[in-house]
Design an enzyme around this catalytic site. Structure first.
Site, PDB file in Angstrom:
ATOM      1  CG  HIS A  82      -1.736   1.250   1.347  1.00 42.53           C
ATOM      2  ND1 HIS A  82      -2.932   1.371   0.678  1.00 42.53           N
ATOM      3  CD2 HIS A  82      -1.536   2.428   1.993  1.00 42.53           C
ATOM      4  CE1 HIS A  82      -3.440   2.568   0.929  1.00 42.53           C
ATOM      5  NE2 HIS A  82      -2.621   3.226   1.710  1.00 42.53           N
ATOM      6  CG  ASP A 161     -11.937   3.958   6.575  1.00 40.89           C
ATOM      7  OD1 ASP A 161     -11.373   4.728   7.373  1.00 40.89           O
ATOM      8  OD2 ASP A 161     -11.731   3.995   5.351  1.00 40.89           O
ATOM      9  NE  ARG A 168      -9.906  10.774   9.856  1.00 42.19           N
ATOM     10  CZ  ARG A 168      -9.093   9.983   9.166  1.00 42.19           C
ATOM     11  NH1 ARG A 168      -9.502   8.804   8.739  1.00 42.19           N
ATOM     12  NH2 ARG A 168      -7.862  10.360   8.886  1.00 42.19           N
ATOM     13  CB  SER A 183      -8.340   5.159   7.842  1.00 41.47           C
ATOM     14  OG  SER A 183      -8.792   5.260   6.531  1.00 41.47           O
ATOM     15  CE  LYS A 187      -8.931   2.674   3.572  1.00 40.84           C
ATOM     16  NZ  LYS A 187      -9.313   4.065   3.485  1.00 40.84           N
TER      17      LYS A 187
HETATM   18  N1  URA Z   1      -5.859   7.269   3.351  1.00 37.91           N
HETATM   19  C1  URA Z   1      -6.778   6.492   3.981  1.00 37.91           C
HETATM   20  O1  URA Z   1      -7.151   5.437   3.473  1.00 37.91           O
HETATM   21  N2  URA Z   1      -7.260   6.914   5.152  1.00 37.91           N
HETATM   22  C2  URA Z   1      -6.876   8.060   5.751  1.00 37.91           C
HETATM   23  O2  URA Z   1      -7.357   8.376   6.831  1.00 37.91           O
HETATM   24  C3  URA Z   1      -5.936   8.850   5.082  1.00 37.91           C
HETATM   25  C4  URA Z   1      -5.438   8.424   3.880  1.00 37.91           C
END
Ligand code: URA
Length: 433
Positions: A82, A161, A168, A183, A187
């Site tokens: 990632h 999320d 946010r 977050s 994922k």
């Molecule tokens: N990327 C994400 O997936 N989540 C965040 O909070 C910030 C960047």
């Protein structure tokens, strides 16, 4: 559930229990918690932070708030990578086939781009015919057959999320290390990853603008891995200037294919090899990082990495002809050089400015779901440290009929030239294990 008392306890700097966090996340997913309480919770975390245990509990609660991919039908350790997002960052296109060719099963789910950073799915979709949607059984079958597949993230992954992130975004609480770390990791875990190689970008073109913040984020994510039984490694890498020379979907795919043939930019090859090597290490296909690097370099040099990329494309109906110019991809109708106004050394190429210029040309989207033009983008002709002469072209714009002048100005303003020799910034700044 008493959301108010949970918010109050976090507001006062107290540690939340696992059950409080689980209750809260349940309330986020089933919409029992209204937006205003969610906003207050995010702000409380922003100011009071969370310890590793709380962050891990939040991560797992969010990961399991929706569908979780079951990759048990694939043999071996499933490793994902990632990137926190950068300009010209096409490392997945290179590292994924390299790791797969070195024996690691890569079952990848990815997203589309937003803003000045590109998305991996957009890049794959720029290959004519390439399909990023398939049935779960086909996805598993393809990984079992050729060790790699890539699909677009489905709607029901990590719904908590999705809701928390949207709140946010409009309450000035994006920049919170516990919230960003949970977050991202929720994922990856929901996508079934057992090993995760993280590329935390730092610099003007990145989410994290300074090294201290990038290190904190990297450490938080690696710690989540440790707490939740997943292996994670984070590289902290420079995003002051774009990665490689190409920015824009088709141009980036071409550069990735060049790299898999050993004729790509050094920085892209170096980072892709390092990421793939950590994937090989976490996938237990090598006993040390040195052995993993050797394995990856060998599949790169032998052309097995390129063959793996072509096999992924063929399996997903993508049409690539490595013998043709542009590998058979469509090209933009307008080409325009950008020249420099003075002679000297390139001190820097502002990645944010270049990313915005590419977005203006139509390579990226400002809003979720907006269409993009795969063929447009920017090909840099120089990088930091190069000597250029007044009037020399430093970039080639591949444009449609949109914002050409604006993009040209942005690119010119993004390149700083100095009379002093320039020391190049290292690409891989730190590794957090
Ligand atoms: N990327 C994400 O997936 N989540 C965040 O909070 C910030 C960047």
């Amino acid at each position: 559930m008493n959301a108010e008392s949970i918010i109050r306890r976090k507001r006062d700097g107290q540690e939340l229990s696992q059950s409080e966090i689980q209750e809260l996340v349940k309330g986020i997913s089933n919409n029992q918690i209204p937006d205003y309480q969610l906003a207050a919770f995010a702000m409380a975390v922003y100011f009071q932070s969370m310890n590793t245990r709380e962050i891990s509990d939040l991560t797992m609660a969010m990961a399991y708030s929706g569908k979780v991919m079951d990759l048990s039908g694939i043999a071996g350790i499933k490793v994902d990578k990632h990137s926190t997002g950068g300009v010209g960052d096409k490392t997945t296109l290179v590292a994924m086939p390299l790791a797969a060719a070195a024996g690691v099963p890569v079952a990848k789910m990815s997203g589309r781009g937003l803003g000045h950073t590109g998305g991996t799915i957009d890049k794959f979709e720029s290959i004519p015919g390439f399909q990023v949607e398939m049935e779960y059984s086909e996805f598993i079958e393809q990984v079992n057959l050729i060790n790699a597949a890539i699909v677009s993230q489905t709607g029901n992954l990590v719904p908590a999320d999705k809701r928390l992130y949207a709140i946010r975004d409009v309450t000035a609480t994006i920049e919170s290390i516990p919230l960003i770390a949970s977050s991202i990791m929720s994922k990856k875990i929901a996508c079934g990853a057992q090993g995760i190689v993280l590329d935390v970008k730092v610099g003007q073109g990145a989410f994290m603008k300074n090294l201290d913040e990038a290190q904190q984020l990297a450490r938080a994510m690696v710690n989540i891995g440790k707490e939740t039984g997943r292996q994670a490694v984070a590289l902290i890498t420079d995003m002051e200037q774009p990665l490689g020379y190409a920015i824009g979907n088709t141009l980036e795919v071409i550069e990735a294919i060049d790299t898999l043939q050993g004729k790509g930019p050094d920085d892209l090859e170096h980072l892709s090899v390092e990421i793939a090597a950590y994937m090989v290490l976490l996938g237990k296909k090598a006993a040390s990082i040195e052995e993993a690097r050797q394995k990856v370099k060998s599949v790169l040099q032998s052309g097995q990495g390129l063959q793996k990329f072509l096999a992924i494309a063929a399996a997903q109906q993508g049409k690539i002809d490595v013998q043709k110019p542009f590998y058979g991809f469509g090209s933009a109708p307008v080409l325009k050089e950008v020249t420099v106004d003075e002679s000297g050394y390139i001190a820097g190429i502002n990645a944010l400015g270049i990313g915005k210029a590419a977005m203006l040309l139509g390579a990226g989207r400002e809003k979720i779901g907006a269409p993009i033009d795969y063929s447009v983008g920017i090909k840099l002709l120089n990088k930091q440290g190069d000597y250029v002469k007044k009037g020399q072209a430093i970039a080639l714009i591949h444009a449609g009929y949109k914002n050409l002048k604006l993009a040209e100005e942005l690119i010119r303003n993004s390149v700083q030239v100095t009379t002093e020799k320039v020391k190049k910034t290292p690409l891989i700044i730190d590794t957090v294990v």
